[in-house]
Design a protein around this motif. Structure first.
Motif, PDB file in Angstrom:
ATOM      1  N   ALA A 171       0.847  -1.198   0.000  1.00 49.55           N
ATOM      2  CA  ALA A 171       0.000   0.000   0.000  1.00 49.55           C
ATOM      3  C   ALA A 171       0.876   1.239   0.000  1.00 49.55           C
ATOM      4  N   ASP A 172       0.325   2.297  -0.580  1.00 48.98           N
ATOM      5  CA  ASP A 172       1.027   3.591  -0.582  1.00 48.98           C
ATOM      6  C   ASP A 172       0.805   4.298   0.752  1.00 48.98           C
ATOM      7  N   HIS A 173      -0.236   3.862   1.478  1.00 52.45           N
ATOM      8  CA  HIS A 173      -0.625   4.548   2.713  1.00 52.45           C
ATOM      9  C   HIS A 173      -1.366   3.551   3.591  1.00 52.45           C
ATOM     10  N   GLN A 174      -1.111   3.586   4.910  1.00 45.20           N
ATOM     11  CA  GLN A 174      -1.886   2.759   5.839  1.00 45.20           C
ATOM     12  C   GLN A 174      -2.558   3.674   6.867  1.00 45.20           C
ATOM     13  N   THR A 175      -3.828   3.403   7.124  1.00 38.05           N
ATOM     14  CA  THR A 175      -4.532   4.220   8.123  1.00 38.05           C
ATOM     15  C   THR A 175      -4.364   3.628   9.527  1.00 38.05           C
ATOM     16  N   GLY A 176      -4.009   2.328   9.585  1.00 40.36           N
ATOM     17  CA  GLY A 176      -3.835   1.693  10.891  1.00 40.36           C
ATOM     18  C   GLY A 176      -2.614   0.792  10.886  1.00 40.36           C
ATOM     19  N   GLY A 177      -1.489   1.338  10.424  1.00 35.26           N
ATOM     20  CA  GLY A 177      -0.253   0.553  10.352  1.00 35.26           C
ATOM     21  C   GLY A 177       0.123   0.029  11.739  1.00 35.26           C
ATOM     22  N   LYS A 178       0.496  -1.250  11.798  1.00 33.44           N
ATOM     23  CA  LYS A 178       0.783  -1.876  13.101  1.00 33.44           C
ATOM     24  C   LYS A 178       2.282  -2.097  13.278  1.00 33.44           C
ATOM     25  N   GLY A 179       2.786  -1.761  14.468  1.00 30.36           N
ATOM     26  CA  GLY A 179       4.169  -2.058  14.802  1.00 30.36           C
ATOM     27  C   GLY A 179       4.204  -3.203  15.811  1.00 30.36           C
ATOM     28  N   ARG A 180       5.401  -3.536  16.267  1.00 31.04           N
ATOM     29  CA  ARG A 180       5.521  -4.600  17.273  1.00 31.04           C
ATOM     30  C   ARG A 180       4.957  -4.133  18.599  1.00 31.04           C
ATOM     31  N   LEU A 181       4.645  -5.105  19.458  1.00 30.51           N
ATOM     32  CA  LEU A 181       4.180  -4.842  20.825  1.00 30.51           C
ATOM     33  C   LEU A 181       2.958  -3.934  20.871  1.00 30.51           C
ATOM     34  N   GLY A 182       2.075  -4.078  19.872  1.00 28.22           N
ATOM     35  CA  GLY A 182       0.833  -3.318  19.867  1.00 28.22           C
ATOM     36  C   GLY A 182       1.005  -1.840  19.556  1.00 28.22           C
ATOM     37  N   ARG A 183       2.214  -1.448  19.141  1.00 28.68           N
ATOM     38  CA  ARG A 183       2.408  -0.031  18.806  1.00 28.68           C
ATOM     39  C   ARG A 183       1.851   0.238  17.416  1.00 28.68           C
ATOM     40  N   SER A 184       1.683   1.537  17.086  1.00 32.56           N
ATOM     41  CA  SER A 184       1.250   1.843  15.724  1.00 32.56           C
ATOM     42  C   SER A 184       2.498   2.131  14.878  1.00 32.56           C
ATOM     43  N   PHE A 185       2.332   2.026  13.574  1.00 37.41           N
ATOM     44  CA  PHE A 185       3.452   2.305  12.677  1.00 37.41           C
ATOM     45  C   PHE A 185       3.013   3.407  11.721  1.00 37.41           C
ATOM     46  N   SER A 186       3.624   4.578  11.854  1.00 38.99           N
ATOM     47  CA  SER A 186       3.250   5.727  11.033  1.00 38.99           C
ATOM     48  C   SER A 186       3.477   5.405   9.549  1.00 38.99           C
ATOM     49  N   SER A 187       2.431   5.603   8.724  1.00 35.12           N
ATOM     50  CA  SER A 187       2.511   5.153   7.330  1.00 35.12           C
ATOM     51  C   SER A 187       1.956   6.199   6.372  1.00 35.12           C
ATOM     52  N   PRO A 188       2.611   7.372   6.286  1.00 42.38           N
ATOM     53  CA  PRO A 188       2.099   8.429   5.409  1.00 42.38           C
ATOM     54  C   PRO A 188       2.186   8.050   3.931  1.00 42.38           C
TER      55      PRO A 188
END
Ligand code: BTN
Length: 330
Positions: A110-127
């Motif tokens: 994807a070019d953009h994620q609205t709910g990008g997921k990181g490890r340990l339940g963190r979010s992953f910024s995905s502009p």
């Protein structure tokens, strides 16, 4: 899609190619070729046309589409590739596809994620417009105990892809952060479903997020995160080329799994944690004080051998412990 096929022909052609030749190659009308060219121009592709010679691709925009990635791939590697403008999380989309029987090797970008997921339940910024958010499906026929190895193999695949696409040498911070000049440019999140009876991995979704062309990061992240562009004089890098190299190197894993020594050797060479002073934090209590020590080496199973300052020695597993540098992120 016809537009993607026309793009690939234009990309592979050294000079001009006539509309007639393209329509013959693809078995479609001249009018269909004309509208495909128009659609590509609308996307930002610079395509000149000359009455006698035909079309010439002069410049490509930095877009991420199935067509833009496929020009760098053999047809068999783009067969199970899905590229979206925006999704919540490519891992979620691929998980759903896997549940419906998608084959090993399926890729979602994807070019953009609205709910990008990181490890340990963190979010992953995905502009949008700057990064690569890619998930790869692997059905490895292995037990859950091999999942950490698979994530480490993926870290190697990412380093290889960045090198092959841009000639840039990146490093690995244990266990699977890819770093450039000691700051993070890529994170990996592996999610697996397990076959209840046998304990074997059913579907493994390998999610990779790469900071490619970001020009800045929020204050709180700027000490630990960077982008490939920022570390290279703000040059803009072609994301499609890197996405294609990633698909190639992830596909190599399908064929080289489960015990090709290349991955452990390359991981050890690229790893910057072994040999450094670190602080280890239990996963579930990352705000605790942490234990200082010296990372000694990467073991054969990708665990990290650490000699703590209290004199004890332990092999750390990524699922249980995270490490930070004594004086900062690395
Ligand atoms: C981390 O460093 O914490 C892991 C980040 C993983 C991010 C990627 S982006 C593609 C895939 N989809 C997600 O929602 N997460 C992973």
């Amino acid at each position: 899609m016809l537009k993607d096929e026309v793009l690939k022909i234009l990309y592979l052609e050294d000079g001009y190619i006539s509309g007639e030749t393209i329509s013959r190659k693809l078995g479609v009308t001249r009018a269909a070729v004309n509208s495909a060219v128009k659609a590509l121009r609308d996307e930002g592709y610079e395509i000149t046309s000359s009455t006698n010679r035909g079309y010439l691709l002069v410049n490509s925009p930095d877009v991420l589409t199935k067509g833009s990635v496929s020009v760098f791939l053999p047809d068999k590697l783009s067969a199970d590739l899905y590229v979206f403008d925006s999704v919540d999380s490519t891992n979620n989309v691929l998980k759903e596809m896997a549940g419906k029987g998608a084959p090993s090797g399926t890729v979602v970008i994807a070019d953009h994620q609205t709910g990008g997921k990181g490890r340990l339940g963190r979010s992953f910024s995905s502009p949008s417009g700057v990064g690569i958010y890619l998930s790869f499906l692997f059905k490895p026929d292995s037990g859950l105990n091999r999942i950490a190895d698979l994530t480490s193999w993926t870290a190697v695949a990412v380093c290889d892809a960045i090198y092959n696409a841009y000639g840039i040498d990146t490093k690995i911070k244990w266990v699977n952060d890819i770093v450039l000049n000691r700051k993070k440019i890529c994170g990996i999140l592996t999610e697996a479903t397990v076959e209840g009876e046998s304990g074997m991995i059913d579907n493994c979704i390998i999610g990779i997020g790469i900071n490619v062309n970001e020009s800045s990061f929020p204050e709180e992240l700027s000490q630990i995160a960077t982008s490939i562009s920022l570390e290279n004089g703000q040059k803009t890098f072609d994301r499609s080329k890197l996405a294609a190299e990633l698909i190639r190197s992830l596909n190599d894993i399908l064929y080289r799994w489960p015990d090709d020594p290349y991955y452990l050797n390359r991981y050890r060479k690229s790893n910057i944690t072994a040999g450094s002073r670190i602080v280890a934090y239990p996963r579930l209590a990352e705000n605790s004080t942490g234990r200082p020590g010296t990372a000694v080496e990467i073991n054969d199973d990708f665990t990290l051998n650490v000699r703590f300052d209290d004199g004890s020695t332990e092999d750390l597993r990524s699922g249980e412990v995270s490490v930070r540098g004594l004086y900062g992120y690395t």
